[in-house]
Design a protein around this motif. Structure first.
Motif, PDB file in Angstrom:
ATOM      1  N   MET A  26       5.172  70.328 -25.683  1.00 48.32           N
ATOM      2  CA  MET A  26       4.399  71.550 -25.924  1.00 48.32           C
ATOM      3  C   MET A  26       3.092  71.523 -25.133  1.00 48.32           C
ATOM      4  SD  MET A  26       4.910  72.041 -30.039  1.00 48.32           S
ATOM      5  CE  MET A  26       6.529  71.872 -30.798  1.00 48.32           C
ATOM      6  N   LEU A  27       2.430  70.367 -25.114  1.00 46.88           N
ATOM      7  CA  LEU A  27       1.171  70.253 -24.376  1.00 46.88           C
ATOM      8  C   LEU A  27       1.386  70.475 -22.888  1.00 46.88           C
ATOM      9  CD1 LEU A  27      -1.820  69.665 -24.165  1.00 46.88           C
ATOM     10  CD2 LEU A  27      -1.295  67.223 -24.211  1.00 46.88           C
ATOM     11  N   LEU A  28       2.454  69.938 -22.344  1.00 48.82           N
ATOM     12  CA  LEU A  28       2.742  70.122 -20.921  1.00 48.82           C
ATOM     13  C   LEU A  28       2.942  71.600 -20.601  1.00 48.82           C
ATOM     14  CD1 LEU A  28       3.179  68.701 -18.213  1.00 48.82           C
ATOM     15  CD2 LEU A  28       5.624  68.573 -18.767  1.00 48.82           C
ATOM     16  N   GLN A  29       3.656  72.320 -21.449  1.00 46.06           N
ATOM     17  CA  GLN A  29       3.835  73.757 -21.239  1.00 46.06           C
ATOM     18  C   GLN A  29       2.488  74.470 -21.245  1.00 46.06           C
ATOM     19  OE1 GLN A  29       7.306  75.663 -23.415  1.00 46.06           O
ATOM     20  NE2 GLN A  29       7.414  73.617 -24.319  1.00 46.06           N
ATOM     21  N   LEU A  30       1.618  74.082 -22.172  1.00 48.22           N
ATOM     22  CA  LEU A  30       0.281  74.682 -22.229  1.00 48.22           C
ATOM     23  C   LEU A  30      -0.483  74.431 -20.939  1.00 48.22           C
ATOM     24  CD1 LEU A  30      -2.328  75.791 -23.682  1.00 48.22           C
ATOM     25  CD2 LEU A  30      -2.754  73.410 -24.289  1.00 48.22           C
ATOM     26  N   LEU A  31      -0.509  73.193 -20.494  1.00 49.67           N
ATOM     27  CA  LEU A  31      -1.273  72.848 -19.290  1.00 49.67           C
ATOM     28  C   LEU A  31      -0.754  73.596 -18.067  1.00 49.67           C
ATOM     29  CD1 LEU A  31      -1.619  68.993 -19.833  1.00 49.67           C
ATOM     30  CD2 LEU A  31      -3.457  70.688 -19.973  1.00 49.67           C
ATOM     31  N   GLN A  32       0.547  73.764 -17.982  1.00 46.53           N
ATOM     32  CA  GLN A  32       1.149  74.416 -16.825  1.00 46.53           C
ATOM     33  C   GLN A  32       0.864  75.908 -16.768  1.00 46.53           C
ATOM     34  OE1 GLN A  32       5.214  73.138 -17.375  1.00 46.53           O
ATOM     35  NE2 GLN A  32       4.970  71.372 -16.008  1.00 46.53           N
ATOM     36  N   GLN A  33       0.546  76.515 -17.904  1.00 46.66           N
ATOM     37  CA  GLN A  33       0.270  77.956 -17.908  1.00 46.66           C
ATOM     38  C   GLN A  33      -1.219  78.262 -18.052  1.00 46.66           C
ATOM     39  OE1 GLN A  33       0.799  79.728 -22.288  1.00 46.66           O
ATOM     40  NE2 GLN A  33       2.719  78.972 -21.479  1.00 46.66           N
ATOM     41  N   THR A  34      -2.065  77.217 -17.884  1.00 47.11           N
ATOM     42  CA  THR A  34      -3.504  77.367 -18.068  1.00 47.11           C
ATOM     43  C   THR A  34      -4.260  76.868 -16.844  1.00 47.11           C
ATOM     44  OG1 THR A  34      -3.202  76.973 -20.444  1.00 47.11           O
ATOM     45  CG2 THR A  34      -5.441  76.807 -19.578  1.00 47.11           C
ATOM     46  N   LYS A  35      -5.352  77.535 -16.506  1.00 45.78           N
ATOM     47  CA  LYS A  35      -6.223  77.083 -15.439  1.00 45.78           C
ATOM     48  C   LYS A  35      -7.643  77.037 -15.982  1.00 45.78           C
ATOM     49  CE  LYS A  35      -7.640  77.935 -10.654  1.00 45.78           C
ATOM     50  NZ  LYS A  35      -7.481  78.802  -9.457  1.00 45.78           N
ATOM     51  N   ALA A  36      -8.317  75.901 -15.816  1.00 47.01           N
ATOM     52  CA  ALA A  36      -9.687  75.746 -16.308  1.00 47.01           C
ATOM     53  C   ALA A  36     -10.531  75.039 -15.257  1.00 47.01           C
ATOM     54  CB  ALA A  36      -9.691  74.946 -17.610  1.00 47.01           C
ATOM     55  N   LYS A  37     -11.813  75.384 -15.221  1.00 48.82           N
ATOM     56  CA  LYS A  37     -12.720  74.712 -14.288  1.00 48.82           C
ATOM     57  C   LYS A  37     -12.947  73.263 -14.686  1.00 48.82           C
ATOM     58  CE  LYS A  37     -15.326  78.843 -12.903  1.00 48.82           C
ATOM     59  NZ  LYS A  37     -16.676  79.462 -12.833  1.00 48.82           N
ATOM     60  N   ARG A  38     -12.898  73.012 -16.002  1.00 44.71           N
ATOM     61  CA  ARG A  38     -13.114  71.647 -16.494  1.00 44.71           C
ATOM     62  C   ARG A  38     -12.307  71.434 -17.770  1.00 44.71           C
ATOM     63  NH1 ARG A  38     -17.113  74.966 -17.105  1.00 44.71           N
ATOM     64  NH2 ARG A  38     -17.948  74.430 -15.061  1.00 44.71           N
ATOM     65  N   ILE A  39     -11.878  70.207 -17.951  1.00 41.93           N
ATOM     66  CA  ILE A  39     -11.160  69.825 -19.163  1.00 41.93           C
ATOM     67  C   ILE A  39     -11.848  68.605 -19.752  1.00 41.93           C
ATOM     68  CG2 ILE A  39      -8.975  68.987 -20.131  1.00 41.93           C
ATOM     69  CD1 ILE A  39      -7.509  70.514 -17.956  1.00 41.93           C
ATOM     70  N   PHE A  40     -12.166  68.683 -21.028  1.00 37.91           N
ATOM     71  CA  PHE A  40     -12.779  67.569 -21.739  1.00 37.91           C
ATOM     72  C   PHE A  40     -11.734  66.936 -22.654  1.00 37.91           C
ATOM     73  CE2 PHE A  40     -16.253  70.619 -20.930  1.00 37.91           C
ATOM     74  CZ  PHE A  40     -17.105  69.803 -20.186  1.00 37.91           C
ATOM     75  N   LEU A  41     -11.490  65.651 -22.459  1.00 37.06           N
ATOM     76  CA  LEU A  41     -10.531  64.899 -23.270  1.00 37.06           C
ATOM     77  C   LEU A  41     -11.333  64.123 -24.311  1.00 37.06           C
ATOM     78  CD1 LEU A  41      -8.332  63.588 -20.316  1.00 37.06           C
ATOM     79  CD2 LEU A  41      -7.887  65.582 -21.784  1.00 37.06           C
ATOM     80  N   ALA A  72      -7.231  66.681 -11.872  1.00 39.86           N
ATOM     81  CA  ALA A  72      -8.490  66.053 -11.456  1.00 39.86           C
ATOM     82  C   ALA A  72      -8.574  65.937  -9.941  1.00 39.86           C
ATOM     83  CB  ALA A  72      -8.614  64.682 -12.112  1.00 39.86           C
ATOM     84  N   LYS A  73      -7.479  65.580  -9.321  1.00 37.97           N
ATOM     85  CA  LYS A  73      -7.463  65.428  -7.862  1.00 37.97           C
ATOM     86  C   LYS A  73      -7.584  66.767  -7.143  1.00 37.97           C
ATOM     87  CE  LYS A  73      -4.929  61.065  -7.565  1.00 37.97           C
ATOM     88  NZ  LYS A  73      -6.087  60.351  -6.984  1.00 37.97           N
ATOM     89  N   SER A  74      -7.146  67.839  -7.811  1.00 37.07           N
ATOM     90  CA  SER A  74      -7.166  69.158  -7.168  1.00 37.07           C
ATOM     91  C   SER A  74      -8.465  69.920  -7.414  1.00 37.07           C
ATOM     92  CB  SER A  74      -5.983  69.993  -7.656  1.00 37.07           C
ATOM     93  OG  SER A  74      -6.067  70.234  -9.048  1.00 37.07           O
ATOM     94  N   GLY A  75      -9.450  69.280  -8.074  1.00 30.77           N
ATOM     95  CA  GLY A  75     -10.750  69.910  -8.202  1.00 30.77           C
ATOM     96  C   GLY A  75     -11.186  70.266  -9.606  1.00 30.77           C
ATOM     97  N   CYS A  76     -10.299  70.139 -10.590  1.00 31.83           N
ATOM     98  CA  CYS A  76     -10.687  70.385 -11.979  1.00 31.83           C
ATOM     99  C   CYS A  76     -11.560  69.222 -12.448  1.00 31.83           C
ATOM    100  CB  CYS A  76      -9.445  70.501 -12.861  1.00 31.83           C
ATOM    101  SG  CYS A  76      -9.792  70.660 -14.627  1.00 31.83           S
ATOM    102  N   GLU A  77     -12.708  69.525 -13.042  1.00 36.94           N
ATOM    103  CA  GLU A  77     -13.574  68.464 -13.559  1.00 36.94           C
ATOM    104  C   GLU A  77     -12.962  67.922 -14.849  1.00 36.94           C
ATOM    105  OE1 GLU A  77     -18.152  67.704 -15.180  1.00 36.94           O
ATOM    106  OE2 GLU A  77     -17.526  69.704 -14.494  1.00 36.94           O
ATOM    107  N   LEU A  78     -12.657  66.631 -14.872  1.00 42.15           N
ATOM    108  CA  LEU A  78     -12.034  66.010 -16.028  1.00 42.15           C
ATOM    109  C   LEU A  78     -12.987  64.961 -16.597  1.00 42.15           C
ATOM    110  CD1 LEU A  78      -9.131  66.861 -16.865  1.00 42.15           C
ATOM    111  CD2 LEU A  78      -8.364  64.615 -16.150  1.00 42.15           C
ATOM    112  N   VAL A  79     -13.353  65.135 -17.870  1.00 51.83           N
ATOM    113  CA  VAL A  79     -14.252  64.204 -18.549  1.00 51.83           C
ATOM    114  C   VAL A  79     -13.508  63.602 -19.732  1.00 51.83           C
ATOM    115  CG1 VAL A  79     -16.429  63.922 -19.786  1.00 51.83           C
ATOM    116  CG2 VAL A  79     -16.280  65.525 -17.861  1.00 51.83           C
TER     117      VAL A  79
END
Length: 271
Positions: A26-41, A72-79
């Motif tokens: 379910m999480l993978l489906q969410l990530l694939q249909q979402t675009k964000a400037k940054r993701i906080f884990l 992260a490699k494609s430019g999304c800020e991942l923290v």
């Protein structure tokens, strides 16, 4: 092709990759249909505790991790703010690991100028715990609840019903669990007040919530074991608590706060 949902920021925690109860598909489906400037884990992304007991790493768990790394490699800020189940990564505080920033806690300024503090929340365990006996009993009961949750999910899936958290429903009816959640919320809010921030975002207790407490927005992004929830900052400054709907194959809004006016919750949402 599904149109991607675009956000300023996403907050995810308590994914527990490596645990058999993780809803990685379910999480993978969410990530694939979402675009964000940054993701906080916000902690407990990889369940090192579970992996020490039993090595469990299906392809869906690997795909989630690889997809996050590719973002992260494609430019999304991942923290990444490690929690208790992945606490070994706390040793990398202040470092970058494969384009991912690692920090024990993190501060971020929203698009509306609000100061947001992020913590996993395990540092408040001593304030919340009812003692060693209740802690051990709680662990065993939670394992049993997750067993019931798996069984319930299989039956509902066979009957064509969407995912629903039986474990979350049962926990909501247990007085001690409700009291522990209240203690945890208060401890987190106290820290937010101490640090002088407008919003505090956490995870840890697998109880999604978005509310106003003592002039602070308390936001718990939930988990991907029971609730399949996340927090989003929209392009116009809304902070939303959303849940994955397995039937719709997208997320639905549970709560929303305008960060320009953090004390106002959407009137039609259920608290």
């Amino acid at each position: 092709m599904t149109t991607k949902q675009i956000y300023q920021s996403l907050w995810l925690s308590d994914i527990h990759l490596g645990c058999k109860d993780c809803k990685a598909e379910m999480l993978l489906q969410l990530l694939q249909q979402t675009k964000a400037k940054r993701i906080f884990l916000v902690g407990d992304i990889v369940d090192v505790w579970a992996l020490k007991r039993r090595v469990y790493w299906p392809e869906s768990h690997n795909q989630v991790l690889q997809y996050l790394m590719s973002l992260a490699k494609s430019g999304c800020e991942l923290v990444y703010i490690p929690g208790n189940h992945d606490q070994l990564f706390k040793a990398y505080h202040g470092m970058d690991l494969a384009d991912v920033k690692v920090s024990k806690q993190y501060r971020y300024t929203s698009i509306t100028g609000k100061q947001i503090l992020m913590v996993h929340g395990d540092q408040f365990d001593e304030e919340v715990c009812f003692g060693r006996f209740y802690a051990k009993l709680g662990d065993h009961l939670y394992d049993f609840l997750l067993f019931l949750n798996r069984s319930s999910s299989k039956i509902r899936h066979a009957l064509g019903y969407p995912y629903w958290s039986l474990a979350g429903y049962i926990k909501s009816k247990i007085a001690k669990a409700t009291e522990a959640i209240a203690r945890y919320r208060q401890a987190v809010v106290n820290e937010a007040v101490r640090q002088g921030v407008d919003v505090v975002i956490c995870g840890h207790i697998h109880h999604p919530e978005l509310s106003e407490q003592q002039g602070v927005v308390y936001a718990n992004d939930g988990d991907w074991i029971e609730n399949c929830t996340l927090l989003c900052e929209t392009m116009d400054g809304q902070l939303q608590l959303r849940r994955w709907d397995d039937r719709l194959k997208t997320t639905v809004e549970l709560e929303s706060i305008n960060l320009a006016e953090p004390q106002v919750l959407s009137a039609e949402k259920v608290a």
